[in-house]
Design a protein around this motif. Sequence first.
Motif, short mmCIF file in Angstrom:
data_model
loop_
_atom_site.label_atom_id
_atom_site.label_comp_id
_atom_site.label_asym_id
_atom_site.label_seq_id
_atom_site.Cartn_x
_atom_site.Cartn_y
_atom_site.Cartn_z
N MET A 98 0.88 -1.17 0.00
CA MET A 98 0.00 0.00 0.00
C MET A 98 0.92 1.22 0.00
N ILE A 99 0.90 1.94 -1.10
CA ILE A 99 1.79 3.09 -1.24
C ILE A 99 0.94 4.36 -1.21
N GLN A 100 0.89 4.97 -0.04
CA GLN A 100 0.10 6.19 0.12
C GLN A 100 0.70 7.34 -0.68
N GLN A 101 2.01 7.30 -0.94
CA GLN A 101 2.65 8.38 -1.72
C GLN A 101 2.22 8.35 -3.17
N GLY A 102 1.65 7.23 -3.65
CA GLY A 102 1.08 7.16 -4.99
C GLY A 102 2.07 7.23 -6.14
N TRP A 103 3.22 6.57 -6.00
CA TRP A 103 4.15 6.55 -7.13
C TRP A 103 5.02 5.30 -7.09
N ALA A 104 5.49 4.94 -8.26
CA ALA A 104 6.53 3.94 -8.45
C ALA A 104 7.27 4.34 -9.72
N ALA A 105 8.49 3.87 -9.87
CA ALA A 105 9.31 4.28 -11.01
C ALA A 105 10.10 3.10 -11.56
N TYR A 106 10.59 3.29 -12.78
CA TYR A 106 11.45 2.30 -13.41
C TYR A 106 12.60 3.04 -14.07
N ALA A 107 13.82 2.72 -13.64
CA ALA A 107 15.01 3.37 -14.18
C ALA A 107 15.69 2.43 -15.17
N LEU A 108 16.03 2.96 -16.35
CA LEU A 108 16.67 2.17 -17.39
C LEU A 108 17.51 3.08 -18.28
N HIS A 109 18.80 2.80 -18.40
CA HIS A 109 19.71 3.51 -19.30
C HIS A 109 19.68 5.03 -19.10
N GLY A 110 19.63 5.49 -17.86
CA GLY A 110 19.66 6.92 -17.58
C GLY A 110 18.32 7.63 -17.69
N ASP A 111 17.26 6.90 -18.04
CA ASP A 111 15.93 7.49 -18.10
C ASP A 111 15.08 6.91 -16.96
N LEU A 112 14.11 7.69 -16.52
CA LEU A 112 13.24 7.28 -15.43
C LEU A 112 11.79 7.39 -15.86
N ARG A 116 2.42 7.72 -11.59
CA ARG A 116 1.66 8.26 -10.46
C ARG A 116 0.28 7.60 -10.48
N PHE A 117 -0.21 7.20 -9.30
CA PHE A 117 -1.49 6.51 -9.20
C PHE A 117 -2.18 6.89 -7.89
N PRO A 118 -3.49 6.72 -7.83
CA PRO A 118 -4.22 7.19 -6.65
C PRO A 118 -4.09 6.27 -5.44
N TYR A 119 -4.27 6.88 -4.29
CA TYR A 119 -4.42 6.17 -3.02
C TYR A 119 -5.72 6.66 -2.40
N GLU A 120 -6.60 5.74 -2.09
CA GLU A 120 -7.89 6.10 -1.49
C GLU A 120 -7.90 5.61 -0.04
N PRO A 121 -7.76 6.54 0.93
CA PRO A 121 -7.77 6.11 2.34
C PRO A 121 -9.04 5.32 2.66
N GLY A 122 -8.86 4.19 3.30
CA GLY A 122 -10.00 3.34 3.66
C GLY A 122 -10.55 2.53 2.51
N GLY A 123 -9.94 2.63 1.33
CA GLY A 123 -10.41 1.89 0.16
C GLY A 123 -10.22 0.39 0.34
N ASN A 124 -11.08 -0.38 -0.30
CA ASN A 124 -11.02 -1.83 -0.24
C ASN A 124 -10.13 -2.34 -1.38
N TYR A 125 -8.84 -2.48 -1.08
CA TYR A 125 -7.88 -2.94 -2.08
C TYR A 125 -7.69 -4.44 -1.99
N LEU A 126 -7.50 -5.09 -3.13
CA LEU A 126 -7.30 -6.53 -3.19
C LEU A 126 -5.88 -6.91 -2.77
N TYR A 128 -4.63 -8.35 -0.12
CA TYR A 128 -4.32 -7.95 1.25
C TYR A 128 -4.08 -6.45 1.40
N GLY A 129 -4.67 -5.65 0.54
CA GLY A 129 -4.60 -4.21 0.71
C GLY A 129 -3.55 -3.50 -0.12
#
Length: 194
Positions: A98-112, A116-126, A128-129
Amino acid sequence: IRVLTDSEEERVVLEHELTNRGDQPIEIAPWVLTVMAAGGECIFPQAPYLPHTEELLPARPLVLWHYTKMQDARWTWGDRVVRLKQTADTTPQKAGAMIQQGWAAYALHGDLFLKRFPYEPGGNYLDYGCNFETFTRQDMLEVESLGTLVSLAPGASVNYRETWYLVRDVDIPAEDGACADLMERIVDSRPLVV
């Protein structure tokens, strides 16, 4: 999927829409897999550190699959970021969080690639959350985001938005704190478009 480009802001907004075309209500959650080229590294944030004297409750779930080995050399479990390298290793690895900061990245050959994706507090996420998951095998790595579980009546829809950025000429530091500082600067200047 609707793809909206914004060259002025140097971003792409993806709007995913799921519609129940059946005659019965269904439960469904958006799950967006972004498949990345081989040879890079996924980076995602840890929950912020707080001393025991300030916070006693858990920070967030970290979910592992049966085939995930935490000591696998492709993983780096830092205090502020987690990294998963994509290599030719044929043993799959997967983790979710569960990433409340709402981001993940992929670095490859000097590019990133920044997702960005939403986080819904109290949301029912599959799973295990989890609102984020990453998976790798010998030929690719996935940067996955998940929406909340919803019930859709016949004809009803759910929308889920992601915002993508490509940041060129980025030198990702090996040290955890320096990497996290850099990623926070990059993320802070590139918002999720809602």
